[in-house]
Write a protein that holds these residues in place. Structure first.
Motif, PDB file in Angstrom:
ATOM      1  N   GLU A 171      55.216  31.213  52.852  1.00  0.00           N
ATOM      2  CA  GLU A 171      55.098  29.917  53.134  1.00  0.00           C
ATOM      3  C   GLU A 171      55.877  29.442  52.505  1.00  0.00           C
ATOM      4  O   GLU A 171      56.234  28.073  52.412  1.00  0.00           O
ATOM      5  CB  GLU A 171      53.091  29.804  53.140  1.00  0.00           C
ATOM      6  N   LEU A 172      56.029  29.607  51.185  1.00  0.00           N
ATOM      7  CA  LEU A 172      56.723  29.233  50.144  1.00  0.00           C
ATOM      8  C   LEU A 172      58.220  29.841  49.600  1.00  0.00           C
ATOM      9  O   LEU A 172      58.918  28.749  49.577  1.00  0.00           O
ATOM     10  CB  LEU A 172      55.756  29.142  48.703  1.00  0.00           C
ATOM     11  N   GLY A 173      58.525  30.696  51.093  1.00  0.00           N
ATOM     12  CA  GLY A 173      59.932  31.424  50.731  1.00  0.00           C
ATOM     13  C   GLY A 173      60.618  31.928  48.433  1.00  0.00           C
ATOM     14  O   GLY A 173      60.844  32.187  48.427  1.00  0.00           O
ATOM     15  N   ALA A 174      59.713  32.372  48.184  1.00  0.00           N
ATOM     16  CA  ALA A 174      59.461  33.242  46.564  1.00  0.00           C
ATOM     17  C   ALA A 174      58.175  33.741  46.417  1.00  0.00           C
ATOM     18  O   ALA A 174      57.187  33.427  46.813  1.00  0.00           O
ATOM     19  CB  ALA A 174      59.255  31.387  46.029  1.00  0.00           C
ATOM     20  N   GLN A 175      58.754  34.703  46.243  1.00  0.00           N
ATOM     21  CA  GLN A 175      57.540  35.398  45.875  1.00  0.00           C
ATOM     22  C   GLN A 175      56.682  35.008  44.339  1.00  0.00           C
ATOM     23  O   GLN A 175      56.574  34.497  44.227  1.00  0.00           O
ATOM     24  CB  GLN A 175      57.621  36.976  44.945  1.00  0.00           C
ATOM     25  N   PRO A 176      55.186  35.341  44.289  1.00  0.00           N
ATOM     26  CA  PRO A 176      54.558  34.598  43.199  1.00  0.00           C
ATOM     27  C   PRO A 176      54.403  35.549  42.076  1.00  0.00           C
ATOM     28  O   PRO A 176      54.088  36.659  42.245  1.00  0.00           O
ATOM     29  CB  PRO A 176      53.165  34.836  44.029  1.00  0.00           C
ATOM     30  N   VAL A 177      54.754  35.594  40.926  1.00  0.00           N
ATOM     31  CA  VAL A 177      54.669  36.431  39.603  1.00  0.00           C
ATOM     32  C   VAL A 177      53.847  36.704  39.100  1.00  0.00           C
ATOM     33  O   VAL A 177      53.366  37.011  38.501  1.00  0.00           O
ATOM     34  CB  VAL A 177      55.857  36.314  39.105  1.00  0.00           C
ATOM     35  N   SER A 178      52.680  35.270  39.407  1.00  0.00           N
ATOM     36  CA  SER A 178      50.877  35.578  37.977  1.00  0.00           C
ATOM     37  C   SER A 178      49.777  35.053  39.508  1.00  0.00           C
ATOM     38  O   SER A 178      50.283  35.436  40.379  1.00  0.00           O
ATOM     39  CB  SER A 178      51.747  34.122  37.911  1.00  0.00           C
ATOM     40  N   PHE A 179      48.847  36.489  38.934  1.00  0.00           N
ATOM     41  CA  PHE A 179      48.053  35.841  39.292  1.00  0.00           C
ATOM     42  C   PHE A 179      46.556  35.652  38.910  1.00  0.00           C
ATOM     43  O   PHE A 179      46.389  35.812  37.095  1.00  0.00           O
ATOM     44  CB  PHE A 179      47.692  37.488  39.279  1.00  0.00           C
ATOM     45  N   ALA A 180      45.491  35.291  38.736  1.00  0.00           N
ATOM     46  CA  ALA A 180      44.258  34.863  38.178  1.00  0.00           C
ATOM     47  C   ALA A 180      42.929  35.499  38.968  1.00  0.00           C
ATOM     48  O   ALA A 180      43.058  36.101  40.403  1.00  0.00           O
ATOM     49  CB  ALA A 180      43.795  33.377  37.831  1.00  0.00           C
ATOM     50  N   TYR A 181      41.911  37.021  38.098  1.00  0.00           N
ATOM     51  CA  TYR A 181      41.443  37.422  38.796  1.00  0.00           C
ATOM     52  C   TYR A 181      40.536  36.497  39.345  1.00  0.00           C
ATOM     53  O   TYR A 181      39.348  35.512  38.806  1.00  0.00           O
ATOM     54  CB  TYR A 181      40.313  38.600  37.841  1.00  0.00           C
ATOM     55  N   PRO A 182      39.664  36.697  41.237  1.00  0.00           N
ATOM     56  CA  PRO A 182      38.496  35.737  41.021  1.00  0.00           C
ATOM     57  C   PRO A 182      37.541  36.104  39.979  1.00  0.00           C
ATOM     58  O   PRO A 182      36.872  37.320  39.680  1.00  0.00           O
ATOM     59  CB  PRO A 182      38.379  36.487  42.554  1.00  0.00           C
ATOM     60  N   TYR A 183      36.762  35.110  39.860  1.00  0.00           N
ATOM     61  CA  TYR A 183      35.518  35.190  38.676  1.00  0.00           C
ATOM     62  C   TYR A 183      35.887  35.170  36.935  1.00  0.00           C
ATOM     63  O   TYR A 183      34.439  35.786  37.034  1.00  0.00           O
ATOM     64  CB  TYR A 183      34.151  35.933  39.536  1.00  0.00           C
ATOM     65  N   GLY A 184      36.985  35.978  37.233  1.00  0.00           N
ATOM     66  CA  GLY A 184      37.533  36.411  35.987  1.00  0.00           C
ATOM     67  C   GLY A 184      37.193  38.006  35.976  1.00  0.00           C
ATOM     68  O   GLY A 184      37.591  38.542  34.791  1.00  0.00           O
ATOM     69  N   HIS A 185      37.061  38.578  36.722  1.00  0.00           N
ATOM     70  CA  HIS A 185      36.410  39.812  36.476  1.00  0.00           C
ATOM     71  C   HIS A 185      37.439  41.009  36.814  1.00  0.00           C
ATOM     72  O   HIS A 185      38.669  41.135  38.561  1.00  0.00           O
ATOM     73  CB  HIS A 185      35.610  40.682  37.992  1.00  0.00           C
ATOM     74  N   SER A 186      37.672  41.717  36.322  1.00  0.00           N
ATOM     75  CA  SER A 186      38.974  42.794  36.298  1.00  0.00           C
ATOM     76  C   SER A 186      38.467  44.397  35.649  1.00  0.00           C
ATOM     77  O   SER A 186      37.599  44.188  34.936  1.00  0.00           O
ATOM     78  CB  SER A 186      39.807  42.417  35.993  1.00  0.00           C
ATOM     79  N   ASP A 187      38.791  45.454  35.525  1.00  0.00           N
ATOM     80  CA  ASP A 187      38.866  46.518  35.052  1.00  0.00           C
ATOM     81  C   ASP A 187      40.082  46.959  35.202  1.00  0.00           C
ATOM     82  O   ASP A 187      41.364  46.516  35.304  1.00  0.00           O
ATOM     83  CB  ASP A 187      37.755  47.270  35.228  1.00  0.00           C
ATOM     84  N   ARG A 188      40.180  48.124  34.540  1.00  0.00           N
ATOM     85  CA  ARG A 188      41.863  48.723  34.188  1.00  0.00           C
ATOM     86  C   ARG A 188      41.815  48.851  35.526  1.00  0.00           C
ATOM     87  O   ARG A 188      43.384  48.706  35.921  1.00  0.00           O
ATOM     88  CB  ARG A 188      41.368  50.515  33.378  1.00  0.00           C
ATOM     89  N   ARG A 189      40.941  49.578  36.723  1.00  0.00           N
ATOM     90  CA  ARG A 189      41.974  49.784  38.168  1.00  0.00           C
ATOM     91  C   ARG A 189      42.254  48.630  38.470  1.00  0.00           C
ATOM     92  O   ARG A 189      43.760  48.220  39.602  1.00  0.00           O
ATOM     93  CB  ARG A 189      39.928  50.419  38.809  1.00  0.00           C
ATOM     94  N   VAL A 190      42.113  47.621  38.733  1.00  0.00           N
ATOM     95  CA  VAL A 190      42.510  45.871  38.891  1.00  0.00           C
ATOM     96  C   VAL A 190      43.614  45.861  38.503  1.00  0.00           C
ATOM     97  O   VAL A 190      44.353  45.382  39.257  1.00  0.00           O
ATOM     98  CB  VAL A 190      40.958  45.449  39.008  1.00  0.00           C
ATOM     99  N   ARG A 191      43.250  45.849  36.956  1.00  0.00           N
ATOM    100  CA  ARG A 191      44.606  45.496  36.808  1.00  0.00           C
ATOM    101  C   ARG A 191      45.868  45.992  36.289  1.00  0.00           C
ATOM    102  O   ARG A 191      47.268  45.737  37.395  1.00  0.00           O
ATOM    103  CB  ARG A 191      44.309  45.267  34.804  1.00  0.00           C
ATOM    104  N   GLY A 192      45.691  47.605  37.034  1.00  0.00           N
ATOM    105  CA  GLY A 192      46.962  48.559  37.254  1.00  0.00           C
ATOM    106  C   GLY A 192      47.448  48.259  38.576  1.00  0.00           C
ATOM    107  O   GLY A 192      48.464  47.701  38.928  1.00  0.00           O
ATOM    108  N   ALA A 193      45.930  47.337  39.385  1.00  0.00           N
ATOM    109  CA  ALA A 193      46.779  47.386  40.770  1.00  0.00           C
ATOM    110  C   ALA A 193      47.700  46.283  41.419  1.00  0.00           C
ATOM    111  O   ALA A 193      48.721  45.938  41.632  1.00  0.00           O
ATOM    112  CB  ALA A 193      45.405  47.755  42.260  1.00  0.00           C
ATOM    113  N   VAL A 194      47.111  45.006  40.679  1.00  0.00           N
ATOM    114  CA  VAL A 194      47.278  43.730  40.124  1.00  0.00           C
ATOM    115  C   VAL A 194      49.321  44.252  40.008  1.00  0.00           C
ATOM    116  O   VAL A 194      50.215  43.539  40.274  1.00  0.00           O
ATOM    117  CB  VAL A 194      46.872  42.854  39.549  1.00  0.00           C
TER     118      VAL A 194
END
Length: 274
Positions: A171-194
């Motif tokens: 949609e924007l023609g540029a790749q997003p480089v920043s992310f925010a976790y929904p509800y703020g929740h993450s763990d090592r697996r999620v951070r690695g996947a991001v």
């Protein structure tokens, strides 16, 4: 622009987390919303106090090195989900001061061809997102359907991240480089996947000032609510009494973290038996 001398490693940075900006928000978003008047007043205060807003990508880039240092009194202004009021009400106030900001979009909540119907209030459409990007707002990812990412399996986690990234890029023609976790929740697996999905940095919540030592995939933010008065807002930005102010939030977060870990353990045990 004045800058801090020496290393910026130990300089704490307030990252403000907004959601809806609306006169009459839906019941689902009311607590985490602010009125247009509140937002305008808060931006006026940041300007009067001499703060310099940065995008998420800019802060992460500075903390990675490369010759740049933090400006004096840095702050980040971030919005989650993608509510229509960010374009209607927040953008004029940001533009008045020339303030940078970051919008993290849940692509399946925005109005348009990818809409899954999960949006909690009137959401942005893609024309408005493009208008925000054209005004210098950094557009980041916030998953596709806004699940608790630490509670989904590997396949769904990969889909949520990659589909969100692909849609924003298309949609924007540029790749997003920043992310925010929904509800703020993450763990090592999620951070690695991001990280594997191509995002260079990500924001949590934590209700604390961000510091370089937190790492690029666990930077903390402070929540701005409808109940946040202007004096309280100034204290939060200045980093005064944050622990006391968010004591209840932190206690609830710790308790819920225990519940989430127990759910994860049960799911793993179920998969093992199968």
């Amino acid at each position: 622009m004045s800058v801090r001398q020496g290393t910026s490693d130990g300089v704490p940075v307030p990252i403000l987390m907004y959601h809806a900006v609306a006169h009459e928000p839906s019941p689902a978003t009311r607590e985490l919303s602010v009125s247009p008047g509140q937002f305008t007043e808060q931006m006026e205060l940041l300007g009067a106090l001499g703060y310099t807003p940065l995008t998420t990508a800019a802060l992460a880039g500075i903390w990675r090195g490369g010759g740049r240092v933090l400006p004096d009194r840095p702050v980040l202004i971030t919005f989650d989900d993608g509510y229509e009021g960010v374009h209607r009400h927040a953008l004029p106030a940001l533009a008045k001061h020339g303030f940078a900001s970051t919008l993290f979009v849940s692509t399946g909540w925005l109005r348009g061809p990818y809409d899954t119907g999960g949006g909690l209030d009137t959401m942005l459409d893609w024309e408005q997102v493009r208008a925000l990007a054209a005004q210098g707002v950094e557009i980041g990812g916030h998953s596709h359907t806004h699940p608790q990412l630490d509670q989904v399996d590997d396949g769904d986690l990969e889909f949520e991240l990659l589909h969100c990234r692909e849609i924003v890029t298309e949609e924007l023609g540029a790749q997003p480089v920043s992310f925010a976790y929904p509800y703020g929740h993450s763990d090592r697996r999620v951070r690695g996947a991001v990280r594997a999905a191509g995002f260079a940095q990500s924001l949590a919540v934590g209700n604390d000032l961000a510091r370089r030592r937190q790492g690029p995939y666990a930077l903390r933010r402070v929540t701005v609510r409808r109940s946040t008065g202007i004096a309280e807002f100034e204290r939060l930005v200045e980093g005064r009494a944050i622990g006391r102010h968010f004591a209840r939030d932190r206690a609830l977060s710790k308790g819920y973290a225990v519940v989430r870990r127990a759910r994860q353990a049960r799911r793993k045990a179920t998969r093992t038996r199968v």
